[in-house]
Write a protein that holds these residues in place. Structure first.
Motif, PDB file in Angstrom:
ATOM      1  N   VAL A   1     113.987  72.099  35.705  1.00  0.00           N
ATOM      2  CA  VAL A   1     114.733  71.377  34.287  1.00  0.00           C
ATOM      3  C   VAL A   1     113.463  71.192  33.807  1.00  0.00           C
ATOM      4  O   VAL A   1     113.109  69.748  34.480  1.00  0.00           O
TER       5      VAL A   1
ATOM      6  N   GLY B   1     131.543  55.758  41.987  1.00  0.00           N
ATOM      7  CA  GLY B   1     130.215  55.315  43.415  1.00  0.00           C
ATOM      8  C   GLY B   1     129.938  56.930  43.330  1.00  0.00           C
ATOM      9  O   GLY B   1     128.089  57.660  44.061  1.00  0.00           O
TER      10      GLY B   1
ATOM     11  N   GLU C   1     114.472  67.344  32.795  1.00  0.00           N
ATOM     12  CA  GLU C   1     114.896  66.099  33.946  1.00  0.00           C
ATOM     13  C   GLU C   1     113.562  66.497  34.951  1.00  0.00           C
ATOM     14  O   GLU C   1     114.244  65.224  36.148  1.00  0.00           O
TER      15      GLU C   1
ATOM     16  N   LYS D   1     113.762  58.348  42.014  1.00  0.00           N
ATOM     17  CA  LYS D   1     114.721  56.965  42.041  1.00  0.00           C
ATOM     18  C   LYS D   1     115.278  57.301  43.177  1.00  0.00           C
ATOM     19  O   LYS D   1     116.203  56.245  44.012  1.00  0.00           O
TER      20      LYS D   1
ATOM     21  N   LYS E   1     129.325  54.468  38.596  1.00  0.00           N
ATOM     22  CA  LYS E   1     130.033  52.960  38.424  1.00  0.00           C
ATOM     23  C   LYS E   1     131.420  53.028  37.979  1.00  0.00           C
ATOM     24  O   LYS E   1     132.406  52.559  38.735  1.00  0.00           O
TER      25      LYS E   1
ATOM     26  N   PHE F   1     126.833  63.419  31.716  1.00  0.00           N
ATOM     27  CA  PHE F   1     126.956  62.673  32.925  1.00  0.00           C
ATOM     28  C   PHE F   1     127.697  62.089  32.692  1.00  0.00           C
ATOM     29  O   PHE F   1     127.568  61.156  31.998  1.00  0.00           O
TER      30      PHE F   1
ATOM     31  N   ALA G   1     114.913  61.455  37.881  1.00  0.00           N
ATOM     32  CA  ALA G   1     116.151  60.570  38.757  1.00  0.00           C
ATOM     33  C   ALA G   1     116.149  61.183  39.747  1.00  0.00           C
ATOM     34  O   ALA G   1     116.876  60.058  40.273  1.00  0.00           O
ATOM     35  N   ILE G   2     116.020  61.673  40.539  1.00  0.00           N
ATOM     36  CA  ILE G   2     115.980  62.833  41.695  1.00  0.00           C
ATOM     37  C   ILE G   2     115.073  61.498  42.692  1.00  0.00           C
ATOM     38  O   ILE G   2     115.406  61.236  43.358  1.00  0.00           O
TER      39      ILE G   2
ATOM     40  N   HIS H   1     123.816  63.713  45.632  1.00  0.00           N
ATOM     41  CA  HIS H   1     123.776  63.777  43.993  1.00  0.00           C
ATOM     42  C   HIS H   1     124.454  63.541  43.147  1.00  0.00           C
ATOM     43  O   HIS H   1     124.853  62.700  42.704  1.00  0.00           O
TER      44      HIS H   1
HETATM   45  N1  CMX Z   1     124.994  59.265  43.044  1.00  0.00           N
HETATM   46  C1  CMX Z   1     125.686  57.709  43.303  1.00  0.00           C
HETATM   47  N2  CMX Z   1     125.194  56.441  42.705  1.00  0.00           N
HETATM   48  C2  CMX Z   1     123.573  55.829  41.806  1.00  0.00           C
HETATM   49  C3  CMX Z   1     122.917  57.571  42.280  1.00  0.00           C
HETATM   50  C4  CMX Z   1     123.777  58.766  41.779  1.00  0.00           C
HETATM   51  N3  CMX Z   1     123.487  60.174  41.941  1.00  0.00           N
HETATM   52  N4  CMX Z   1     122.246  56.839  41.428  1.00  0.00           N
HETATM   53  C5  CMX Z   1     121.776  56.177  40.987  1.00  0.00           C
HETATM   54  N5  CMX Z   1     122.922  55.224  41.345  1.00  0.00           N
HETATM   55  C6  CMX Z   1     123.362  53.326  41.475  1.00  0.00           C
HETATM   56  C7  CMX Z   1     122.306  53.513  41.660  1.00  0.00           C
HETATM   57  O1  CMX Z   1     122.248  53.456  43.462  1.00  0.00           O
HETATM   58  C8  CMX Z   1     122.827  51.998  41.731  1.00  0.00           C
HETATM   59  O2  CMX Z   1     123.890  50.687  41.852  1.00  0.00           O
HETATM   60  P1  CMX Z   1     123.885  49.389  42.430  1.00  0.00           P
HETATM   61  O3  CMX Z   1     124.012  49.119  41.366  1.00  0.00           O
HETATM   62  O4  CMX Z   1     125.108  49.868  43.613  1.00  0.00           O
HETATM   63  O5  CMX Z   1     122.476  49.098  42.693  1.00  0.00           O
HETATM   64  C9  CMX Z   1     123.512  52.213  39.968  1.00  0.00           C
HETATM   65  O6  CMX Z   1     124.186  53.409  40.279  1.00  0.00           O
HETATM   66  C10 CMX Z   1     122.708  52.133  38.806  1.00  0.00           C
HETATM   67  O7  CMX Z   1     121.449  52.310  39.125  1.00  0.00           O
HETATM   68  P2  CMX Z   1     120.814  52.286  37.911  1.00  0.00           P
HETATM   69  O8  CMX Z   1     119.531  51.317  38.735  1.00  0.00           O
HETATM   70  O9  CMX Z   1     121.575  51.188  36.952  1.00  0.00           O
HETATM   71  O10 CMX Z   1     120.124  53.107  37.162  1.00  0.00           O
HETATM   72  P3  CMX Z   1     119.228  54.206  38.124  1.00  0.00           P
HETATM   73  O11 CMX Z   1     117.751  54.127  37.630  1.00  0.00           O
HETATM   74  O12 CMX Z   1     118.902  54.300  39.341  1.00  0.00           O
HETATM   75  O13 CMX Z   1     119.967  55.229  36.661  1.00  0.00           O
HETATM   76  C11 CMX Z   1     121.500  56.897  36.577  1.00  0.00           C
HETATM   77  C12 CMX Z   1     121.016  55.672  37.178  1.00  0.00           C
HETATM   78  C13 CMX Z   1     123.419  57.541  37.136  1.00  0.00           C
HETATM   79  C14 CMX Z   1     121.882  56.375  35.539  1.00  0.00           C
HETATM   80  C15 CMX Z   1     120.617  57.692  36.278  1.00  0.00           C
HETATM   81  O14 CMX Z   1     120.000  58.774  37.593  1.00  0.00           O
HETATM   82  C16 CMX Z   1     121.194  58.773  35.338  1.00  0.00           C
HETATM   83  O15 CMX Z   1     121.440  58.794  34.181  1.00  0.00           O
HETATM   84  N6  CMX Z   1     121.372  60.324  35.738  1.00  0.00           N
HETATM   85  C17 CMX Z   1     121.471  61.216  35.179  1.00  0.00           C
HETATM   86  C18 CMX Z   1     120.866  62.181  34.782  1.00  0.00           C
HETATM   87  C19 CMX Z   1     119.954  63.131  36.128  1.00  0.00           C
HETATM   88  O16 CMX Z   1     120.856  62.759  37.158  1.00  0.00           O
HETATM   89  N7  CMX Z   1     119.194  64.077  36.330  1.00  0.00           N
HETATM   90  C20 CMX Z   1     119.155  65.238  37.486  1.00  0.00           C
HETATM   91  C21 CMX Z   1     120.215  66.003  37.418  1.00  0.00           C
HETATM   92  C22 CMX Z   1     119.782  67.381  36.514  1.00  0.00           C
HETATM   93  C23 CMX Z   1     119.929  68.332  36.671  1.00  0.00           C
HETATM   94  O17 CMX Z   1     121.202  68.708  37.322  1.00  0.00           O
HETATM   95  O18 CMX Z   1     119.539  68.826  36.087  1.00  0.00           O
END
Ligand code: CMX
Length: 137
Positions: free
Chosen positions: A39, A127, A42, A70, A123, A119, A67-68, A80
């Motif tokens: 993808v 979690g 992503e 990070k 939070k 997504f 995102a993966i 995840h």
């Molecule tokens: N599950 C649970 N918690 C998560 C997480 C996950 N997958 N990814 C991040 N977090 C947590 C971080 O650890 C952080 O926690 P703390 O505040 O306690 O430190 C909190 O969420 C927020 O993190 P952030 O620094 O504000 O944001 P990030 O830059 O880490 O981004 C997220 C997090 C979820 C917003 C971002 O990863 C996102 O937009 N994800 C959606 C897209 C995605 O995941 N794409 C990959 C898969 C695509 C597919 O399936 O095809």
């Protein structure tokens, strides 16, 4: 109560090396992946396994901005996201936005395995990164 989620569609697992993970999950689940797909939007390569009604998606980052990548850097490999099937993603997104959930996309986007996806921020879900997905007919 309003129910939009029909079932768990798949569970996503972040992995460092999809080839090694494919081998382990093929042995674990007793079936090979039925699909592997990149993808580009992503920055991930995915593999999908199906055992009974359960689908598992392995995700490896293809770019350090993914995102993966990070997630693994911060938390290591592991679960995840949980993805739920919805019949109409636009309606579900509007409902959850109205309920105060933070949607990470304003419009449904094209995901792996022929799905429109959106997504919900982890939070809002104690979690757990939560994905809404609708099969593209
Ligand atoms: N599950 C649970 N918690 C998560 C997480 C996950 N997958 N990814 C991040 N977090 C947590 C971080 O650890 C952080 O926690 P703390 O505040 O306690 O430190 C909190 O969420 C927020 O993190 P952030 O620094 O504000 O944001 P990030 O830059 O880490 O981004 C997220 C997090 C979820 C917003 C971002 O990863 C996102 O937009 N994800 C959606 C897209 C995605 O995941 N794409 C990959 C898969 C695509 C597919 O399936 O095809």
């Amino acid at each position: 109560m309003t129910t939009f989620l029909q079932k768990v569609e798949h569970i996503g697992i972040a992995v460092r090396d999809i080839h090694t993970a494919n081998e382990h999950y093929t042995t674990l689940l007793g079936v090979p992946p039925y699909k592997s797909e990149e993808v580009v939007s992503e920055h991930v390569i995915t593999s999908f396994f199906k055992v009974g009604e359960t689908k598992i998606e392995l995700l490896q980052a293809t770019h350090e901005d993914s995102a993966i990548a990070k997630f693994i850097e911060k938390r290591g490999e592991g679960m995840h996201h949980i993805a739920y099937d919805v019949p109409n993603i636009a309606v579900a997104m509007q409902y959850f936005a109205e309920q105060g959930y933070t949607l990470l996309q304003q419009q449904p986007k094209l995901g792996a395995d022929n799905k429109l996806i959106c997504f919900i921020h982890p939070k809002n879900c104690h979690g757990v990164l939560t994905e809404l997905c609708q099969e593209i007919p």
